[in-house]
Design a protein around this motif. Structure first.
Motif, PDB file in Angstrom:
ATOM      1  N   ARG A 105      40.228  44.890  47.874  1.00 36.73           N
ATOM      2  CA  ARG A 105      38.993  44.708  48.634  1.00 36.73           C
ATOM      3  C   ARG A 105      38.103  45.952  48.654  1.00 36.73           C
ATOM      4  O   ARG A 105      36.904  45.849  48.905  1.00 36.73           O
ATOM      5  CB  ARG A 105      39.333  44.311  50.072  1.00 36.73           C
ATOM      6  CG  ARG A 105      39.982  42.939  50.187  1.00 36.73           C
ATOM      7  CD  ARG A 105      40.335  42.641  51.627  1.00 36.73           C
ATOM      8  NE  ARG A 105      40.852  41.289  51.796  1.00 36.73           N
ATOM      9  CZ  ARG A 105      41.248  40.792  52.963  1.00 36.73           C
ATOM     10  NH1 ARG A 105      41.195  41.544  54.055  1.00 36.73           N
ATOM     11  NH2 ARG A 105      41.696  39.565  53.050  1.00 36.73           N
ATOM     12  N   GLU A 106      38.713  47.102  48.435  1.00 36.04           N
ATOM     13  CA  GLU A 106      37.940  48.343  48.528  1.00 36.04           C
ATOM     14  C   GLU A 106      36.706  48.351  47.622  1.00 36.04           C
ATOM     15  O   GLU A 106      35.682  48.961  47.957  1.00 36.04           O
ATOM     16  CB  GLU A 106      38.832  49.544  48.195  1.00 36.04           C
ATOM     17  CG  GLU A 106      39.862  49.875  49.254  1.00 36.04           C
ATOM     18  CD  GLU A 106      41.148  49.039  49.136  1.00 36.04           C
ATOM     19  OE1 GLU A 106      42.112  49.322  49.863  1.00 36.04           O
ATOM     20  OE2 GLU A 106      41.174  48.099  48.303  1.00 36.04           O
ATOM     21  N   PHE A 107      36.788  47.663  46.477  1.00 33.96           N
ATOM     22  CA  PHE A 107      35.645  47.653  45.554  1.00 33.96           C
ATOM     23  C   PHE A 107      34.453  46.874  46.128  1.00 33.96           C
ATOM     24  O   PHE A 107      33.334  46.996  45.632  1.00 33.96           O
ATOM     25  CB  PHE A 107      36.052  47.067  44.202  1.00 33.96           C
ATOM     26  CG  PHE A 107      36.754  48.064  43.318  1.00 33.96           C
ATOM     27  CD1 PHE A 107      36.038  48.897  42.478  1.00 33.96           C
ATOM     28  CD2 PHE A 107      38.134  48.186  43.346  1.00 33.96           C
ATOM     29  CE1 PHE A 107      36.672  49.830  41.674  1.00 33.96           C
ATOM     30  CE2 PHE A 107      38.789  49.115  42.552  1.00 33.96           C
ATOM     31  CZ  PHE A 107      38.055  49.943  41.715  1.00 33.96           C
ATOM     32  N   GLU A 108      34.698  46.084  47.165  1.00 36.90           N
ATOM     33  CA  GLU A 108      33.620  45.319  47.774  1.00 36.90           C
ATOM     34  C   GLU A 108      32.588  46.223  48.454  1.00 36.90           C
ATOM     35  O   GLU A 108      31.473  45.791  48.736  1.00 36.90           O
ATOM     36  CB  GLU A 108      34.190  44.324  48.798  1.00 36.90           C
ATOM     37  CG  GLU A 108      35.009  43.217  48.160  1.00 36.90           C
ATOM     38  CD  GLU A 108      35.571  42.233  49.190  1.00 36.90           C
ATOM     39  OE1 GLU A 108      35.401  42.483  50.410  1.00 36.90           O
ATOM     40  OE2 GLU A 108      36.168  41.230  48.783  1.00 36.90           O
ATOM     41  N   VAL A 109      32.957  47.469  48.711  1.00 37.83           N
ATOM     42  CA  VAL A 109      32.018  48.387  49.357  1.00 37.83           C
ATOM     43  C   VAL A 109      30.768  48.585  48.497  1.00 37.83           C
ATOM     44  O   VAL A 109      29.664  48.812  49.007  1.00 37.83           O
ATOM     45  CB  VAL A 109      32.704  49.748  49.663  1.00 37.83           C
ATOM     46  CG1 VAL A 109      32.918  50.556  48.406  1.00 37.83           C
ATOM     47  CG2 VAL A 109      31.900  50.551  50.680  1.00 37.83           C
ATOM     48  N   PHE A 110      30.918  48.456  47.170  1.00 35.16           N
ATOM     49  CA  PHE A 110      29.767  48.585  46.266  1.00 35.16           C
ATOM     50  C   PHE A 110      28.723  47.489  46.514  1.00 35.16           C
ATOM     51  O   PHE A 110      27.559  47.638  46.141  1.00 35.16           O
ATOM     52  CB  PHE A 110      30.214  48.518  44.809  1.00 35.16           C
ATOM     53  CG  PHE A 110      30.836  49.784  44.276  1.00 35.16           C
ATOM     54  CD1 PHE A 110      30.044  50.835  43.847  1.00 35.16           C
ATOM     55  CD2 PHE A 110      32.214  49.907  44.199  1.00 35.16           C
ATOM     56  CE1 PHE A 110      30.608  52.000  43.341  1.00 35.16           C
ATOM     57  CE2 PHE A 110      32.798  51.069  43.692  1.00 35.16           C
ATOM     58  CZ  PHE A 110      31.994  52.122  43.276  1.00 35.16           C
ATOM     59  N   ASP A 111      29.169  46.362  47.091  1.00 32.27           N
ATOM     60  CA  ASP A 111      28.267  45.236  47.316  1.00 32.27           C
ATOM     61  C   ASP A 111      27.465  45.345  48.607  1.00 32.27           C
ATOM     62  O   ASP A 111      26.571  44.530  48.851  1.00 32.27           O
ATOM     63  CB  ASP A 111      29.060  43.920  47.359  1.00 32.27           C
ATOM     64  CG  ASP A 111      29.516  43.469  45.992  1.00 32.27           C
ATOM     65  OD1 ASP A 111      28.881  43.862  44.997  1.00 32.27           O
ATOM     66  OD2 ASP A 111      30.514  42.719  45.914  1.00 32.27           O
TER      67      ASP A 111
END
Length: 339
Positions: A105-111
């Motif tokens: 989920r950490e990559f969702e911060v880019f969104d």
């Protein structure tokens, strides 16, 4: 489709096994690296992939053959990550949004809307310890993260002029599979619809969805401007990709081959990211010249209203990715979503 992927993975495994254990003659056969992606070849991602192929084959003196499969010709959005994990394909460049659904989920911060104000701030994240920390999380899923590739900043489009948050109410917007993007459009009163990138043009054309968000280069190369009356310059979000390779495949390569591929990837990344800004500028000019889509520019007051409308998304996302990670991003960029 899963059966097809499994079958392809089995064939790939047998091929690799055969190459590893038969005589010296076959040892001269090149290592085949299949690189699949879902956008057109003339996009920033497509050009970077082609550059990687060129450099990888050059630096390994033909010991590696890179096969590029653009425009979802091999796998669509929902299939490609599983295909890579199973070994049916060796390399992908999925958008950051794709990792949330598989548990990172950490990559969702880019969104998050407005979290990356400009390319300079973005580079501080992707080229620094924060970017490296995120790539390391991919190991647990059988993937090795190699690089971050830019597409650019997103704009909003629809068959209705989008000037204020109230203009979004009730409209169906295509999104990538991302809880953050879902929350973003719900905050605007829209109805988010998850859909494969390759299906967006037809969905817009037939009215299955009313609008979408994307970079200028994606809008133009997929001809979305031909079926959207308005596009609003918002730069509200960022589309980027993480170049990943099957970890078992990567770790099993001879050290010298891996070093040359790493060198090729570094240069292809610099090339592709350099092309991204230019491609988006050129695409915007081409869309304006075509005259089928009216480009709408927000006033400072309208821009601020959009930012305020999306701020509830931060609270929602903090429960998924963790407030400390959001704080790390904001600290790294030195900017907040309201400025």
């Amino acid at each position: 489709m899963r059966k097809f992927i499994l079958a392809a993975a089995s064939i790939a495994a047998l091929t690799l096994a055969g190459a590893a254990f038969v005589g010296p003659a076959s040892a001269q056969s090149p290592i085949v690296l299949k690189f699949s992606h879902v956008v057109a070849a003339d996009t920033p991602k497509g050009k970077a992939a082609d550059k990687f192929k060129e450099l990888a084959e050059k630096y390994t003196a033909g010991k590696v053959k890179v096969e590029i499969y653009p425009n979802s010709t091999l796998y669509k959005d929902k299939e490609e990550l599983e295909a890579l994990q199973l070994g049916a394909v060796q390399m992908l460049a999925p958008s950051n949004s794709k990792f949330g659904p598989i548990g990172i989920r950490e990559f969702e911060v880019f969104d998050l809307p407005y979290i990356l104000p400009d390319l300079k701030s973005l580079r501080k994240v992707t080229d620094g310890p924060l970017g490296a920390k995120l790539l390391k999380l991919l190991d647990s899923k059988g993937m090795t993260g190699l690089a971050y590739w830019d597409n650019g900043f997103k704009q909003m489009s629809a068959n209705k002029k989008l000037l204020a948050p109230s203009d979004y109410k009730g409209l169906k917007f295509r999104i990538q599979s991302s809880k953050v993007l879902e929350a973003q459009f719900r905050a605007l009163g829209s109805i988010p619809q998850v859909m494969a990138f390759s299906d967006v043009y037809q969905a817009l054309q037939t009215g299955v969805v009313d609008g979408q968000e994307n970079t200028w280069s994606n809008i133009y190369t997929q001809k979305m401007n031909e079926v959207q009356k308005y596009a609003t310059v918002t730069n509200h979000g960022y589309i980027g990709y993480v170049v990943i390779v099957n970890k078992k495949f990567w770790d099993g390569l001879p050290g010298d081959i891996r070093d040359e591929l790493t060198k090729a990837m570094k240069e292809a990344t610099e090339f592709g990211n350099g092309q991204s800004a230019k491609d988006n500028e050129d695409a915007l000019a081409a869309i304006q010249k075509a005259g089928k889509t009216e480009i709408v520019t927000l006033t400072p007051e309208q821009d601020e209203a959009m930012r305020k409308a999306m701020m509830p998304v931060y609270k929602d996302v903090a429960s998924r990715v963790g407030q400390p990670l959001i704080d790390d991003f904001l600290k790294e960029t030195g900017r907040g979503p309201m400025n």
